[in-house]
Design a protein around this motif. Structure first.
Motif, mmCIF file in Angstrom:
data_model
loop_
_atom_site.group_PDB
_atom_site.id
_atom_site.type_symbol
_atom_site.label_atom_id
_atom_site.label_comp_id
_atom_site.label_asym_id
_atom_site.label_seq_id
_atom_site.Cartn_x
_atom_site.Cartn_y
_atom_site.Cartn_z
ATOM 1 N N ALA A 20 -0.804 -3.749 12.668
ATOM 2 C CA ALA A 20 -0.508 -2.361 12.333
ATOM 3 C C ALA A 20 -1.775 -1.542 12.450
ATOM 4 O O ALA A 20 -2.871 -2.045 12.214
ATOM 5 C CB ALA A 20 0.051 -2.266 10.917
ATOM 6 N N GLU A 21 -1.618 -0.284 12.839
ATOM 7 C CA GLU A 21 -2.750 0.635 12.868
ATOM 8 C C GLU A 21 -2.274 1.997 12.361
ATOM 9 O O GLU A 21 -1.112 2.358 12.539
ATOM 10 C CB GLU A 21 -3.323 0.760 14.291
ATOM 11 C CG GLU A 21 -3.833 -0.571 14.810
ATOM 12 C CD GLU A 21 -4.676 -0.443 16.080
ATOM 13 O OE1 GLU A 21 -5.240 0.632 16.335
ATOM 14 O OE2 GLU A 21 -4.756 -1.443 16.801
ATOM 15 N N PRO A 22 -3.187 2.744 11.719
ATOM 16 C CA PRO A 22 -2.793 4.055 11.181
ATOM 17 C C PRO A 22 -2.793 5.127 12.261
ATOM 18 O O PRO A 22 -3.554 6.076 12.206
ATOM 19 C CB PRO A 22 -3.857 4.318 10.112
ATOM 20 C CG PRO A 22 -5.066 3.574 10.594
ATOM 21 C CD PRO A 22 -4.568 2.389 11.390
ATOM 22 N N HIS A 50 3.201 1.009 12.276
ATOM 23 C CA HIS A 50 2.187 2.011 11.917
ATOM 24 C C HIS A 50 2.481 2.633 10.551
ATOM 25 O O HIS A 50 2.073 3.777 10.299
ATOM 26 C CB HIS A 50 2.057 3.086 13.012
ATOM 27 C CG HIS A 50 3.246 3.986 13.155
ATOM 28 N ND1 HIS A 50 3.127 5.358 13.159
ATOM 29 C CD2 HIS A 50 4.561 3.731 13.273
ATOM 30 C CE1 HIS A 50 4.336 5.898 13.312
ATOM 31 N NE2 HIS A 50 5.221 4.925 13.378
ATOM 32 N N HIS A 51 3.189 1.899 9.693
ATOM 33 C CA HIS A 51 3.519 2.407 8.354
ATOM 34 C C HIS A 51 2.734 1.677 7.263
ATOM 35 O O HIS A 51 2.089 0.675 7.513
ATOM 36 C CB HIS A 51 5.019 2.246 8.092
ATOM 37 C CG HIS A 51 5.880 3.083 8.981
ATOM 38 N ND1 HIS A 51 6.392 2.604 10.164
ATOM 39 C CD2 HIS A 51 6.292 4.364 8.876
ATOM 40 C CE1 HIS A 51 7.107 3.565 10.751
ATOM 41 N NE2 HIS A 51 7.054 4.647 10.000
ATOM 42 N N LYS A 52 2.874 2.180 6.028
ATOM 43 C CA LYS A 52 2.287 1.491 4.881
ATOM 44 C C LYS A 52 2.903 0.101 4.721
ATOM 45 O O LYS A 52 3.974 -0.176 5.250
ATOM 46 C CB LYS A 52 2.518 2.318 3.616
ATOM 47 C CG LYS A 52 3.981 2.499 3.265
ATOM 48 C CD LYS A 52 4.147 3.426 2.070
ATOM 49 C CE LYS A 52 5.616 3.528 1.687
ATOM 50 N NZ LYS A 52 5.821 4.193 0.410
ATOM 51 N N LEU A 53 2.218 -0.770 3.976
ATOM 52 C CA LEU A 53 2.674 -2.155 3.802
ATOM 53 C C LEU A 53 3.690 -2.260 2.680
ATOM 54 O O LEU A 53 3.439 -1.808 1.563
ATOM 55 C CB LEU A 53 1.503 -3.054 3.436
ATOM 56 C CG LEU A 53 0.379 -3.217 4.440
ATOM 57 C CD1 LEU A 53 -0.653 -4.190 3.875
ATOM 58 C CD2 LEU A 53 0.905 -3.738 5.757
ATOM 59 N N ALA A 54 4.827 -2.904 2.965
ATOM 60 C CA ALA A 54 5.860 -3.051 1.937
ATOM 61 C C ALA A 54 6.588 -4.381 2.079
ATOM 62 O O ALA A 54 7.730 -4.517 1.702
ATOM 63 C CB ALA A 54 6.847 -1.892 2.022
ATOM 64 N N THR A 104 0.845 -1.192 0.000
ATOM 65 C CA THR A 104 0.000 0.000 0.000
ATOM 66 C C THR A 104 0.878 1.239 0.000
ATOM 67 O O THR A 104 2.065 1.168 0.319
ATOM 68 C CB THR A 104 -0.907 0.067 1.246
ATOM 69 O OG1 THR A 104 -0.085 0.258 2.404
ATOM 70 C CG2 THR A 104 -1.736 -1.188 1.414
ATOM 71 N N SER A 105 0.279 2.371 -0.334
ATOM 72 C CA SER A 105 1.016 3.636 -0.291
ATOM 73 C C SER A 105 0.622 4.435 0.949
ATOM 74 O O SER A 105 0.996 5.590 1.074
ATOM 75 C CB SER A 105 0.723 4.449 -1.553
ATOM 76 O OG SER A 105 -0.661 4.679 -1.664
ATOM 77 N N TYR A 106 -0.128 3.793 1.867
ATOM 78 C CA TYR A 106 -0.619 4.496 3.056
ATOM 79 C C TYR A 106 -0.733 3.491 4.206
ATOM 80 O O TYR A 106 -0.903 2.292 3.977
ATOM 81 C CB TYR A 106 -2.002 5.110 2.764
ATOM 82 C CG TYR A 106 -2.942 4.122 2.106
ATOM 83 C CD1 TYR A 106 -3.714 3.252 2.868
ATOM 84 C CD2 TYR A 106 -3.032 4.026 0.714
ATOM 85 C CE1 TYR A 106 -4.546 2.322 2.268
ATOM 86 C CE2 TYR A 106 -3.872 3.105 0.103
ATOM 87 C CZ TYR A 106 -4.620 2.257 0.893
ATOM 88 O OH TYR A 106 -5.434 1.324 0.304
ATOM 89 N N PRO A 107 -0.634 3.988 5.447
ATOM 90 C CA PRO A 107 -0.812 3.077 6.584
ATOM 91 C C PRO A 107 -2.269 2.680 6.742
ATOM 92 O O PRO A 107 -3.171 3.433 6.361
ATOM 93 C CB PRO A 107 -0.328 3.900 7.780
ATOM 94 C CG PRO A 107 -0.408 5.323 7.362
ATOM 95 C CD PRO A 107 -0.311 5.355 5.866
ATOM 96 N N LEU A 108 -2.519 1.506 7.283
ATOM 97 C CA LEU A 108 -3.890 1.036 7.471
ATOM 98 C C LEU A 108 -3.943 0.116 8.684
ATOM 99 O O LEU A 108 -2.909 -0.213 9.261
ATOM 100 C CB LEU A 108 -4.392 0.301 6.228
ATOM 101 C CG LEU A 108 -3.782 -1.057 5.885
ATOM 102 C CD1 LEU A 108 -4.617 -1.750 4.825
ATOM 103 C CD2 LEU A 108 -2.357 -0.908 5.387
#
Lengths: 309, 309
Positions: free
Chosen positions: B112-114, B97-101, A104-108
């Motif tokens: 993870a949470e935003p 707490h970051h985007k998925l990579a 993803t390009s954003y945290p979730l």
């Protein structure tokens, strides 16, 4: 507020369907009034049995979602198993128990655990958030865990799954062993399917090193019932072997009552099965005691055996 | 039992360092006696201040892990920010707490949470598992949330972060506002760094469409103190612009006390900043009221402005 679409993977199974319903209920309880349970395909016979048994409506069938739609993924995270236009959607949350295959390009919000079933994770989420697990919700969760773990007998089963089933059976007031067996049996009904469809239902191309292979699995309550179709099945399998230029085709006929599998094997490398499991194929088939998981009990041992060729 | 290595990202900050300590403590409380807090690089001044203040030992410095090592990732998931040989390790858990990579070939525990800080997620994990948050653990969690959210003033701050800070300040028995300001100020000490190092400390190459850019950010308690070095900074920036063939270089000098940034801008496209923020650059710099987050308050607006060129 914008709609939030909640769905599991394509070719939905009982975990995927019930998880979308159970997650939608959780979202509503947490204040997201516009959460909608959806599905990306038709119901299988096991899931039909579950929804009929508890008189629960199936999630809404959708093909895709509009651009910038808010979505929640359950029981999957791989875009290849999700809606076609997932890359244009905003993924708010994921609740899952599979390997990671999403960028993803954003945290979730992402919640996954290496347990037997997504509903085992959802059960924890209900508890953590203090949301009531009603009799109906417990029935859905229970059905999915029984389905994914073959009544807690699959080697994918964890202590968390066992614990959840016990607690949920009490809330749902269900004798989970007898209910679960009937549910699993309902899923084994092959009467509506042609030989070609049976051989395609759950076929996975899994090469063992250089050995080109397909491993297919069908669940049954009676191995002899399936073997009655042996001649037709072999004709169909031979055609696939020729068309796909395979070295081996394994059809695992899994007895969900006794937790064994009869394996029907064709192909030039069929004897690999005899080496791997120390069995003798008679009339192209043999019993594999205690084998029910393709992922954990077939792929690793067949790959290792093939590597010694 | 095999060792479990717990670490955050390279170029560690306060969240990464404290999260490895706090996660190791959680793992031990949950029965994983061989959990070891580690780090992948030197401590920054802010983190040094925190560990000295509470008299806590830094995590063990490691370069890599042995093949098949068990690891837990905190405050990151991208392999590019992790140990070099991550692909040979077995990732048991991720808390982030970051985007998925990250892609894996196996299911794992992923949480993870935003929210603004990994420690906000870890605080929830402690509660869910009924593990005691001691005064020491609360102090570490609190420091990290203050650091990542700039004392709850960054636009990345969520309600969960605010709530956590309030609860943790009580457990830690700390006046979090005065302590937090001292901690942030300790992190702004640039006295040990050369101009080249300052301009490299937190530089990110972020192109705005076709406009080739670097945006750098330094925190300070006194913008005039940093501007005293303006002449030397401009010489260094001009050299980078020439070497990297940049269209614009922005140095955000962020006032952590008043939550503003003075931006020092050079390059042929410097006027983009004037358009984007409706300001006039005087002597190459201007005040951006309320701007503290590069990710949320610079990249989107500069990209949009550049797209209208």
């Amino acid at each position: 507020m914008a709609k939030t679409y909640i769905f599991g993977h394509k070719s939905p199974d009982t975990d995927t369907i019930t998880s979308s319903l159970v997650m939608a209920n959780l979202e509503k309880a947490l204040g997201n009034a516009d959460a909608v349970a959806c599905r990306l395909g038709g119901l299988n016979k096991e899931t039909e049995y579950v929804l009929n048994y508890f008189d629960i409506e199936a999630p809404e069938l959708i093909d895709d979602v509009e651009d910038d739609a808010q979505v929640i993924l359950v029981d999957h995270n791989s875009p290849s198993e999700s809606v076609d236009n997932l890359e244009n959607a905003k993924i708010l949350k994921v609740v899952d128990h599979h390997k990671l295959a999403l960028e993803t390009s954003y945290p979730l919000f992402y919640r996954a655990e290496p347990v037997g079933c997504t509903e085992t994770v959802l059960f924890k989420l209900y508890k953590e958030n203090g949301v009531e697990v009603t009799k109906e919700i417990a029935s859905l969760m229970l059905s999915a865990i029984i389905s994914d773990t073959l009544l807690l007998k699959s080697p994918t089963t964890t202590e968390d799954d066992v614990e959840a089933v016990k607690e949920l059976a009490e809330i749902a007031e269900i004798d989970y062993e007898s209910y679960g067996l009937e549910m699993l049996k309902a899923g084994t009904d092959l009467s509506d399917f042609s030989i070609e469809e049976i051989l395609d239902l759950d076929a996975k191309q899994i090469d063992f090193g250089d050995v080109k292979s397909i491993v297919n699995q069908v669940n049954t309550a009676s191995i002899p019932d399936v073997l009655e179709m042996q001649e037709d099945l072999e004709d169909g399998i031979q055609k696939i072997i020729d068309d796909e230029d395979l070295d081996i085709f394994m059809l695992l006929i899994t007895d969900i009552v006794n937790s064994n599998s009869e394996v029907l094997v064709l192909g030039s490398q069929a004897s690999l099965v005899e080496v791997a499991y120390d069995v003798t194929l008679e009339d192209n088939h043999a019993l594999l005691e205690g084998v029910v998981s393709r992922k954990k009990q077939v792929v690793p041992i067949m790959t290792e055996t093939a590597s010694k060729l």
